[in-house]
Design a protein around this motif. Sequence first.
Motif, mmCIF file in Angstrom:
data_model
loop_
_atom_site.group_PDB
_atom_site.id
_atom_site.type_symbol
_atom_site.label_atom_id
_atom_site.label_comp_id
_atom_site.label_asym_id
_atom_site.label_seq_id
_atom_site.Cartn_x
_atom_site.Cartn_y
_atom_site.Cartn_z
ATOM 1 N N THR A 1 -0.771 4.483 -0.098
ATOM 2 C CA THR A 1 -1.618 5.635 0.201
ATOM 3 C C THR A 1 -1.137 6.306 1.496
ATOM 4 O O THR A 1 -0.278 5.759 2.194
ATOM 5 C CB THR A 1 -3.094 5.178 0.228
ATOM 6 O OG1 THR A 1 -3.353 4.477 -0.996
ATOM 7 C CG2 THR A 1 -4.062 6.345 0.292
ATOM 8 N N LEU A 2 -1.678 7.487 1.795
ATOM 9 C CA LEU A 2 -1.079 8.404 2.775
ATOM 10 C C LEU A 2 -0.579 7.776 4.073
ATOM 11 O O LEU A 2 0.597 7.927 4.412
ATOM 12 C CB LEU A 2 -2.066 9.540 3.078
ATOM 13 C CG LEU A 2 -1.476 10.658 3.943
ATOM 14 C CD1 LEU A 2 -0.269 11.299 3.263
ATOM 15 C CD2 LEU A 2 -2.539 11.705 4.239
ATOM 16 N N SER A 3 -1.435 7.068 4.794
ATOM 17 C CA SER A 3 -0.992 6.528 6.092
ATOM 18 C C SER A 3 0.194 5.595 5.922
ATOM 19 O O SER A 3 1.147 5.622 6.705
ATOM 20 C CB SER A 3 -2.125 5.760 6.777
ATOM 21 O OG SER A 3 -3.155 6.644 7.085
ATOM 22 N N CYS A 4 0.129 4.763 4.900
ATOM 23 C CA CYS A 4 1.239 3.827 4.673
ATOM 24 C C CYS A 4 2.467 4.564 4.141
ATOM 25 O O CYS A 4 3.603 4.207 4.484
ATOM 26 C CB CYS A 4 0.816 2.699 3.744
ATOM 27 S SG CYS A 4 -0.269 1.510 4.560
ATOM 28 N N CYS B 1 -4.891 2.198 -1.052
ATOM 29 C CA CYS B 1 -5.301 1.819 0.311
ATOM 30 C C CYS B 1 -5.894 0.405 0.424
ATOM 31 O O CYS B 1 -6.816 0.039 -0.286
ATOM 32 C CB CYS B 1 -6.307 2.834 0.823
ATOM 33 S SG CYS B 1 -6.749 2.547 2.543
ATOM 34 N N LEU B 2 -5.341 -0.361 1.366
ATOM 35 C CA LEU B 2 -5.827 -1.720 1.609
ATOM 36 C C LEU B 2 -6.740 -1.760 2.834
ATOM 37 O O LEU B 2 -7.031 -2.834 3.369
ATOM 38 C CB LEU B 2 -4.629 -2.670 1.780
ATOM 39 C CG LEU B 2 -3.794 -2.885 0.514
ATOM 40 C CD1 LEU B 2 -2.520 -3.673 0.824
ATOM 41 C CD2 LEU B 2 -4.590 -3.604 -0.566
ATOM 42 N N ALA B 3 -7.158 -0.586 3.278
ATOM 43 C CA ALA B 3 -8.168 -0.455 4.335
ATOM 44 C C ALA B 3 -7.704 -0.942 5.707
ATOM 45 O O ALA B 3 -8.480 -1.506 6.474
ATOM 46 C CB ALA B 3 -9.469 -1.161 3.922
ATOM 47 N N SER B 4 -6.440 -0.716 6.004
ATOM 48 C CA SER B 4 -5.966 -0.963 7.371
ATOM 49 C C SER B 4 -4.968 0.134 7.722
ATOM 50 O O SER B 4 -3.830 -0.131 8.117
ATOM 51 C CB SER B 4 -5.319 -2.340 7.470
ATOM 52 O OG SER B 4 -4.933 -2.576 8.809
ATOM 53 N N CYS B 5 -5.431 1.374 7.583
ATOM 54 C CA CYS B 5 -4.539 2.532 7.632
ATOM 55 C C CYS B 5 -3.874 2.713 9.003
ATOM 56 O O CYS B 5 -2.829 3.342 9.109
ATOM 57 C CB CYS B 5 -5.307 3.792 7.244
ATOM 58 S SG CYS B 5 -6.377 3.539 5.832
ATOM 59 N N VAL C 1 1.345 -1.640 5.397
ATOM 60 C CA VAL C 1 0.691 -2.928 5.171
ATOM 61 C C VAL C 1 0.942 -3.427 3.744
ATOM 62 O O VAL C 1 1.209 -2.645 2.837
ATOM 63 C CB VAL C 1 -0.832 -2.883 5.446
ATOM 64 C CG1 VAL C 1 -1.125 -2.393 6.842
ATOM 65 C CG2 VAL C 1 -1.554 -2.043 4.429
ATOM 66 N N CYS D 1 0.843 -1.207 0.000
ATOM 67 C CA CYS D 1 0.000 0.000 0.000
ATOM 68 C C CYS D 1 0.870 1.245 0.000
ATOM 69 O O CYS D 1 1.836 1.332 0.744
ATOM 70 C CB CYS D 1 -0.910 0.001 1.230
ATOM 71 S SG CYS D 1 -1.793 1.566 1.386
HETATM 72 S S1 FES Z 1 -3.247 3.880 3.659
HETATM 73 FE FE1 FES Z 1 -2.422 1.905 3.639
HETATM 74 S S2 FES Z 1 -4.040 0.685 4.270
HETATM 75 FE FE2 FES Z 1 -4.926 2.627 4.089
#
Ligand code: FES
Length: 162
Positions: free
Chosen positions: A85-88, A128-132, A137, A83
């Motif tokens: 996306t932002l959090s990752c 995003c894999l929905a475990s931010c 992840v 992943c």
């Molecule tokens: S940003 Fe990585 S799982 Fe949502």
Amino acid sequence: MPQFRPEFLAKVDEAIAHYPAFKRSASLPLLHLWQEEFGYISNEGIHWIAEKLGLQPIQILELVTFYPMFRQKPFGKYHIKVCRTLSCALGGSSELHERFKKTLRVEGDPHGPIHSPDGKYTLEFVECLASCGTAPVCMINDDFHEKVDSQEKINALLAKCN
Ligand code: FES
């Protein structure tokens, strides 16, 4: 032309039968069926589907190139999705991707899938894999892995890939 299993051909006919007025509407279902059966959409697949639906191959090709879920090359036995996306991204997804690259000794453009020469692995950034909350992840095929933040964790995951 590949060997067609009767089950595959039956599913194709069934999908087409759902769109008696506009066979073209069966393009996406047929692409999904082909990828499920053969792993990716080959040039052969594009021509076969087009012929089946009375379309030009370009009309199928444009769908294959538009939708990111369609693959134009065979993928490895193990598909590693990191992943980004932002959090990752904040949690170290670039480092994770880089570590996978080094460990698998693969090179390539990180904007697309990177295949190991032996055909065993395909490494790819995904959204995003929905475990931010448990970044970074990744998934290996259908298995989900959280907080993959060390080389030891990567080694342990890859050790399970036979
Ligand atoms: S940003 Fe990585 S799982 Fe949502």
